[in-house]
Structures are given as structure tokens and as C-alpha cells.
Design an enzyme around this catalytic site. Structure first.
Site, PDB file in Angstrom:
ATOM      1  N   ALA A  76       8.624   3.275  13.554  1.00 15.35           N
ATOM      2  CA  ALA A  76       8.865   4.567  13.807  1.00 15.35           C
ATOM      3  C   ALA A  76       7.675   5.977  14.412  1.00 15.35           C
ATOM      4  CB  ALA A  76       8.364   5.053  11.791  1.00 15.35           C
ATOM      5  N   TYR A 142       2.284  11.015  24.768  1.00 13.97           N
ATOM      6  CA  TYR A 142       3.005   9.234  23.857  1.00 13.97           C
ATOM      7  C   TYR A 142       2.507   8.207  24.390  1.00 13.97           C
ATOM      8  CZ  TYR A 142       6.651   6.499  22.812  1.00 13.97           C
ATOM      9  OH  TYR A 142       7.253   5.225  22.310  1.00 13.97           O
ATOM     10  N   LYS A 146       0.277   5.610  21.655  1.00 13.85           N
ATOM     11  CA  LYS A 146       0.366   4.001  21.339  1.00 13.85           C
ATOM     12  C   LYS A 146      -0.173   3.102  22.211  1.00 13.85           C
ATOM     13  CE  LYS A 146       4.901   4.011  20.472  1.00 13.85           C
ATOM     14  NZ  LYS A 146       5.759   3.306  19.020  1.00 13.85           N
ATOM     15  N   ASN A 171      12.731   1.068  28.235  1.00 13.61           N
ATOM     16  CA  ASN A 171      13.660   1.538  28.268  1.00 13.61           C
ATOM     17  C   ASN A 171      15.076   0.546  27.716  1.00 13.61           C
ATOM     18  OD1 ASN A 171      12.023   1.808  30.611  1.00 13.61           O
ATOM     19  ND2 ASN A 171      13.884   3.700  30.195  1.00 13.61           N
TER      20      ASN A 171
END
Length: 330
Positions: A76, A142, A146, A171
């Protein structure tokens, strides 16, 4: 032996495929998803679905109490690198604090292994191909979130013995992807635009390059990873070896969808220009089958999107910073 696993983001793209590969051997799977980016139709019929957010600490703790998970697969996230500059609080709340809720519960309930989906966004702009030995230098919130979760997992393992496996995919595309999200996943964006008979929008000159990865080269290995003892407490790049420019991708997609690519160039946005990674470490442990060629993977996804049709693109409502926001996102 049968196991019970929690999959966060299991109604989303990669998560739904991981769920399928877990359920096939007969494992019990609980999906936690708030449906902000995923879809009810993606949820495997044999999974136990709980609608809610990883930011809901009480809900997370109650699920761990009820189901006594063996494994946690944490997928998520709101994975919009470019947009993350402008939704910083939202990004950290969902991608970092929500992850910490899961790590806390995993420590307290002694789960066997925490499988975390990170991103090559943690590397930033470094020498290519990107390798796990390079020190991360993320260039957007982002990627920062992470990497912070990666560091927290390392710390939790040292202090509490929480085993983890970290994957840095890049990707990824394929069926179940939200092609209506205009902020991320360029393959889906292009296919959605072609279904609507629109021009393909490209930021800058389109010479940015990425290694586009078909879902079948990612999801099965993530699902099966806890069976590989040598993978424990390790970080792996996972994905395609072959970089492709955005311009080349546009023409490849137009080809498999049997139309022409009319490209409309937008202003350049803040992003890493070239990003692809080395996968020697992953291959040494997991011995994967040859990757799906881009043309074949795109054709499979095109068949799926053609069957399911175009999706309407929604606008992110809670932009926190409008300064320097790309005009096409306003």
C-alpha cells in the site's frame, strides 16, 4: 504448510497479483486496502477483504490480533513520485507513518517476515545501472519516504529480530493497473489516452528513459520470497534490464494498439532523467525465468485495457503546494 498473510494494497495493481500468487498454493490471505487507488474488482474472490487504511492504527492492530499473520506483504502506497513534491504531508502520512504502524504490529506479533515494496526512487540520480551497494540519494518526497521505511526495517531487525525482504521494483505495468491515474504509470496513461482518441502527453523532450517491467516478472517472486532463506534481511532491485525512452514507449504502445502516436510535449517537470537498475543480486538468489519482452507485455496489457475500456482521470483534490506545480496538473 499453510500460512496466513496480510497484503496491504491488495486491491491495487501489484498487490492484487501478489495475492493471486499467494492464494494459488492455498494460503489464507487478508487484504487491507482503502480503495483510494485500487478497485474492488481486483480483489481475489478467495481473499478476506478489509476496507481501511494502514494509517488507522486501531484497525491495523486488531487485524494482527484476529488473524495471527505469519507474513506481511506491504504494498500500500501512493506512488506518484512527481506529485509527491506538492503533497508532502499526505505522502509522509501514507507512505511512511502508515508503514510504521505495520512494522510496530509486526514486531509486537512476532511475524516471520515483512516483505516491503520500496522503489528505485530511493536512488535518485546516480551512476547507471543502479546497484544495491550505492547509497540512496532520493530526490523526491516519495523516494525519501520509501528509504526511511527501509532504514526503519533495518533498525527493527537489529533491535527486535524482525526479518524483512525489501524489493525495489521500477516502472511495472500490466493488467489491473489504474490507467485513469494521470499522475503516475506512463504506460497506463498512454493507453488510456489512446482509448480516448487523444494525443499522448509527454513531459519535456521524451528522451527520459526507464526499464519498463511486466507484472509477471515481479509479482511471483515477491510472493514466494519468504521461501528463500538467503533473501532475508536483504534488498533487491527487481525488474527489466532493458531501458526504453518515453518517446520509444509511446510508439510501441501505439503499435500494439494498432493506431498512430500523436505526441504532445508538455513543459519539463522535475524528475530523474534516466533510471534503470542492475539485477545481478536478485538473479543470484531467485534464478528468474527470462523477462517478458516489452512488445509482448504491452500487447497483453493492451488486450486487457481494450476489454475493460478507458477510465476517467480524477484530479488530486488536496494539493498542499501549488508553487511550481506543472500546468497540466492544475
Amino acid at each position: 504448510m499453510q500460512y496466513t498473510s496480510l497484503v496491504t494494497g491488495g486491491a491495487g495493481f501489484i498487490g492484487s497479483h501478489v495475492v493471486t500468487h499467494l492464494i494459488q498454493p492455498g494460503h489464507t490471505v487478508v487484504v487491507l486496502d482503502d480503495l483510494s487507488g485500487g478497485f474492488q474488482e481486483n480483489i481475489h474472490p478467495k481473499a478476506i477483504f478489509k476496507q481501511g487504511s494502514i494509517t488507522d492504527t486501531s484497525l491495523v492492530n486488531s487485524l494482527f490480533e484476529t488473524y495471527a499473520f505469519d507474513y506481511v506483504y506491504h504494498l500500500a502506497a501512493y506512488a506518484a513520485e512527481g506529485l509527491s513534491h506538492f503533497i508532502r504531508k499526505f505522502n509522509y502520512q501514507n507512505n511512511l507513518i502508515g508503514s510504521i504502524n505495520l512494522i510496530n504490529a509486526s514486531v509486537n506479533h512476532n511475524i516471520k517476515c515483512f516483505v516491503f515494496t520500496s522503489s528505485i526512487a530511493v536512488y535518485g540520480d546516480q551512476e547507471l545501472p543502479l546497484k544495491e551497494a550505492q547509497k540512496p540519494q532520493p530526490e523526491d518526497p516519495y523516494g525519501i519516504a520509501k528509504y526511511a521505511v527501509e532504514l526503519d526495517l533495518e533498525n527493527a531487525q537489529k533491535l527486535f529480530g524482525l526479518n524483512y525482504i525489501i524489493f525495489r521494483p521500477h516502472n511495472v505495468y500490466g493488467p489491473h493497473q489504474n490507467i485513469g491515474d494521470k499522475y503516475r504509470n506512463v504506460v497506463g496513461i498512454f493507453m488510456n489516452q489512446l482509448l480516448k482518441k487523444k494525443s499522448l502527453t509527454v513531459f519535456g523532450d521524451g528522451n527520459q528513459s526507464r526499464a519498463f517491467t511486466y507484472i509477471d516478472d515481479v509479482a511471483p517472486y515477491m510472493a514466494n520470497s519468504p521461501a528463500f532463506a538467503k533473501a532475508y534481511n536483504q534488498t533487491f532491485n527487481i525488474g527489466s534490464d532493458l531501458p526504453t525512452t518515453v518517446n520509444e514507449l509511446a510508439h510501441e504502445i501505439a503499435s500494439v494498439m494498432k493506431t498512430e502516436a500523436h505526441i504532445h510535449h508538455l513543459e519539463q517537470r522535475e524528475e530523474v532523467v534516466h533510471a534503470y537498475s542492475d539485477h545481478a543480486k536478485f538473479k543470484a538468489i531467485f534464478n528468474p525465468t527470462p523477462e517478458v519482452p516489452l512488445s509482448k507485455g504491452l500487447a497483453k496489457m493492451a488486450n486487457w485495457v481494450t476489454t475493460h475500456g478507458a477510465r476517467e482521470s480524477s484530479t488530486f483534490e488536496n494539493i498542499e503546494i501549488t508553487k511550481n506545480l506543472p500546468e497540466s496538473w492544475q
